[in-house]
Design a protein around this motif. Sequence first.
Motif, short mmCIF file in Angstrom:
data_model
loop_
_atom_site.label_atom_id
_atom_site.label_comp_id
_atom_site.label_asym_id
_atom_site.label_seq_id
_atom_site.Cartn_x
_atom_site.Cartn_y
_atom_site.Cartn_z
N HIS A 128 49.81 -33.68 53.71
CA HIS A 128 50.27 -34.70 54.64
C HIS A 128 49.53 -34.58 55.97
CE1 HIS A 128 53.39 -34.91 51.68
NE2 HIS A 128 54.22 -35.64 52.40
N GLY A 129 48.57 -33.67 56.03
CA GLY A 129 47.79 -33.47 57.25
C GLY A 129 48.48 -32.55 58.26
N HIS A 130 49.56 -31.89 57.83
CA HIS A 130 50.27 -31.00 58.75
C HIS A 130 49.69 -29.59 58.67
CE1 HIS A 130 53.71 -30.25 61.34
NE2 HIS A 130 53.79 -29.07 60.76
N ARG A 131 49.58 -28.94 59.84
CA ARG A 131 49.03 -27.59 59.89
C ARG A 131 50.14 -26.60 60.20
NH1 ARG A 131 43.80 -26.09 59.74
NH2 ARG A 131 42.92 -28.18 59.81
N TYR A 132 50.10 -25.44 59.58
CA TYR A 132 51.11 -24.38 59.79
C TYR A 132 50.37 -23.10 60.16
CZ TYR A 132 53.55 -27.53 56.52
OH TYR A 132 54.08 -28.62 55.89
N GLY A 133 50.87 -22.42 61.18
CA GLY A 133 50.29 -21.13 61.53
C GLY A 133 51.05 -20.01 60.83
N PHE A 134 50.39 -18.87 60.64
CA PHE A 134 51.08 -17.73 60.02
C PHE A 134 50.60 -16.42 60.63
CE2 PHE A 134 47.30 -18.39 57.33
CZ PHE A 134 46.77 -17.11 57.26
N GLU A 135 51.49 -15.42 60.56
CA GLU A 135 51.06 -14.04 60.85
C GLU A 135 50.75 -13.34 59.54
OE1 GLU A 135 53.84 -11.99 63.48
OE2 GLU A 135 54.07 -13.85 64.62
N LYS A 136 51.66 -13.54 58.55
CA LYS A 136 51.44 -13.02 57.20
C LYS A 136 51.62 -14.20 56.23
CE LYS A 136 51.72 -8.43 58.23
NZ LYS A 136 53.00 -7.75 58.38
N LEU A 137 50.76 -14.25 55.22
CA LEU A 137 50.79 -15.37 54.28
C LEU A 137 50.96 -14.83 52.86
CD1 LEU A 137 50.17 -18.48 53.88
CD2 LEU A 137 47.80 -17.81 53.49
N LEU A 138 51.83 -15.47 52.08
CA LEU A 138 51.96 -15.12 50.66
C LEU A 138 51.53 -16.31 49.81
CD1 LEU A 138 52.94 -13.33 48.28
CD2 LEU A 138 55.19 -14.39 48.55
N LEU A 139 50.63 -16.07 48.86
CA LEU A 139 50.24 -17.09 47.90
C LEU A 139 51.03 -16.85 46.61
CD1 LEU A 139 46.40 -17.08 48.60
CD2 LEU A 139 48.14 -18.68 49.46
N ALA A 140 51.95 -17.75 46.34
CA ALA A 140 52.77 -17.65 45.12
C ALA A 140 52.62 -18.99 44.41
CB ALA A 140 54.22 -17.37 45.49
N THR A 190 53.44 -26.10 63.14
CA THR A 190 54.59 -25.20 63.05
C THR A 190 54.04 -23.81 62.74
OG1 THR A 190 55.47 -27.04 61.76
CG2 THR A 190 56.90 -25.12 62.03
N SER A 191 54.53 -22.79 63.44
CA SER A 191 54.01 -21.44 63.18
C SER A 191 55.13 -20.53 62.69
CB SER A 191 53.39 -20.86 64.43
OG SER A 191 52.11 -21.40 64.59
N TYR A 192 54.78 -19.71 61.71
CA TYR A 192 55.76 -18.79 61.13
C TYR A 192 55.22 -17.36 61.11
CZ TYR A 192 58.28 -22.81 59.20
OH TYR A 192 58.99 -23.97 59.05
N PRO A 193 56.06 -16.38 61.40
CA PRO A 193 55.65 -15.00 61.17
C PRO A 193 55.35 -14.77 59.69
CG PRO A 193 57.67 -15.08 62.48
CD PRO A 193 57.39 -16.48 62.01
N TYR A 194 56.17 -15.41 58.83
CA TYR A 194 56.00 -15.29 57.39
C TYR A 194 55.87 -16.69 56.80
CZ TYR A 194 58.38 -10.86 58.39
OH TYR A 194 58.75 -9.65 58.91
N LEU A 195 54.77 -16.93 56.11
CA LEU A 195 54.59 -18.23 55.48
C LEU A 195 54.30 -18.02 53.99
CD1 LEU A 195 54.37 -21.31 55.84
CD2 LEU A 195 51.93 -21.00 56.30
N ILE A 196 55.00 -18.78 53.17
CA ILE A 196 54.86 -18.66 51.71
C ILE A 196 54.34 -19.98 51.16
CG2 ILE A 196 56.11 -18.25 49.55
CD1 ILE A 196 58.18 -16.66 51.23
N VAL A 197 53.28 -19.92 50.38
CA VAL A 197 52.77 -21.12 49.71
C VAL A 197 53.21 -21.03 48.25
CG1 VAL A 197 50.75 -22.50 49.12
CG2 VAL A 197 50.78 -21.18 51.24
N GLY A 198 54.02 -21.99 47.83
CA GLY A 198 54.58 -21.97 46.47
C GLY A 198 56.09 -22.06 46.57
N GLY A 199 56.68 -22.75 45.58
CA GLY A 199 58.12 -22.96 45.65
C GLY A 199 58.83 -22.55 44.38
N GLY A 200 58.32 -21.51 43.72
CA GLY A 200 58.94 -21.07 42.47
C GLY A 200 59.81 -19.83 42.65
N MET A 201 60.02 -19.14 41.54
CA MET A 201 60.91 -17.97 41.57
C MET A 201 60.29 -16.82 42.36
SD MET A 201 62.35 -17.94 37.71
CE MET A 201 63.81 -17.00 38.14
#
Length: 392
Positions: A91-103, A2-13
């Motif tokens: 789970h072995g799933h790969r995600y593409g990104f254009e911009k990535l945020l580590l939160a 799955t590819s996203y222009p914006y990908l965020i790692v983290g599920g907090g505030m």
Amino acid sequence: MTSYPYLIVGGGMTADAAVRGIRELDDTRPIGLIGAETDAPYARPPLSKGLWKGEPLEGIWRGTGQAGALLHLGRRVTAIDLAARTVLDDHGHRYGFEKLLLATGGRPRRLPFGGDDVLYFRTLEDYRRLRTLADRGARFAVIGGGFIGSEIAAALASQNRSVTMLFPEEGIGSRVFPADLARFLAGYFEEKGVEVLARRKVTNLVVKGLDYEVHADGESPREVDAVVAGLGIVPETELAAAAGLEVDDGIVVDERLRTSHPLVFAAGDVARFPAPTLGSRIRVEHEDNAVSMGRAAGRAMAGDDSPYTHLPFFYSDLFDLGYEAVGELDPRGEVVADWKVPFREGVVYYLSAGRVRGVLLWNTWGQVDAARALIAEPGPVRPSELVGRLPA
Ligand code: NAD
């Protein structure tokens, strides 16, 4: 993949705020969010505050999905491939990104004993577990005298549970409060029915049937039904470090919240960012920081080029005392306390090299911006000039 222009790692505030920040500038392009918890993003402060005072659980949800993100929950990112612009989850799933945020925030520091018998309080799941324990158990040990320890001890005591606090320092909140205030707080908690064992290092936890025996230096063992701990957090920097990003007790970002890779941003508890008001890089583990920096990181990902200059504040309520604070509260330096009523109402100033670095507004409200302005002043300031400077 799955590819996203914006990908965020983290599920907090921070992640939730970033989604909103992106949507302020870009209301169409997809946003993906990968979070290790199975719960969607929620407000964290109520877990140790409002939910123990009757606030409804439904009120904590941030509505991140409705705000525009596709949520991939219960998945932990295990690797970032900067060259291929992808991340891999457990789970072995790969995600593409254009911009990535580590939160990615932080994980609780743990004791070398006790295993999962100690509840390291941080997540909604931890809250659910503690609620269940509080509903059936009467006696609690709370290890740690910082933010979690003090708020959870007050919460449990307010449910008429018997609470013993144990921590190595002189008083409650010793990391941020001057010694006399921290000692006063320890006495104040005792007045509220909490047994406070200051200057005690917990040395072991022994399982006794359904109960636990807490062993501490110089104490006879305490038998309790459950053990909760708040020993601080360790920033989750491993992913970033493994990907070759600059890390220094946090992921290092510039004033536009970019890491050492131009397409990767970081924000929240995990980010070490330049604070122009203080003239240094700091890492802050509080709500305002998560929300303000998360939003700014989202905007930066969507093309906003303005620098992030916000100096975050934090706050707490302990029984009927409350405060707001801004800047760096380091009680090991010079401290000027301006009490209207000792330990009940007043302002504490923290100084270094002739400048105010932090301000504690104790039962003093509406002064956060004035405190920020004071911290921004170049100085030098004389301690005597501070008395009465901010109205208590
Ligand atoms: P903290 O840094 O506030 O407190 C850590 C405490 O751990 C210390 O004060 C010390 O008493 C104790 N400690 C450390 N090692 C110990 C040991 N071996 N035995 C016993 N005690 C030990 O961290 P926290 O309370 O765990 O909070 C976690 C994070 O959540 C922090 O980053 C905090 O800023 C944040 N938080 C903030 C708020 C707020 O802003 N009101 C509320 C809750 C949590």
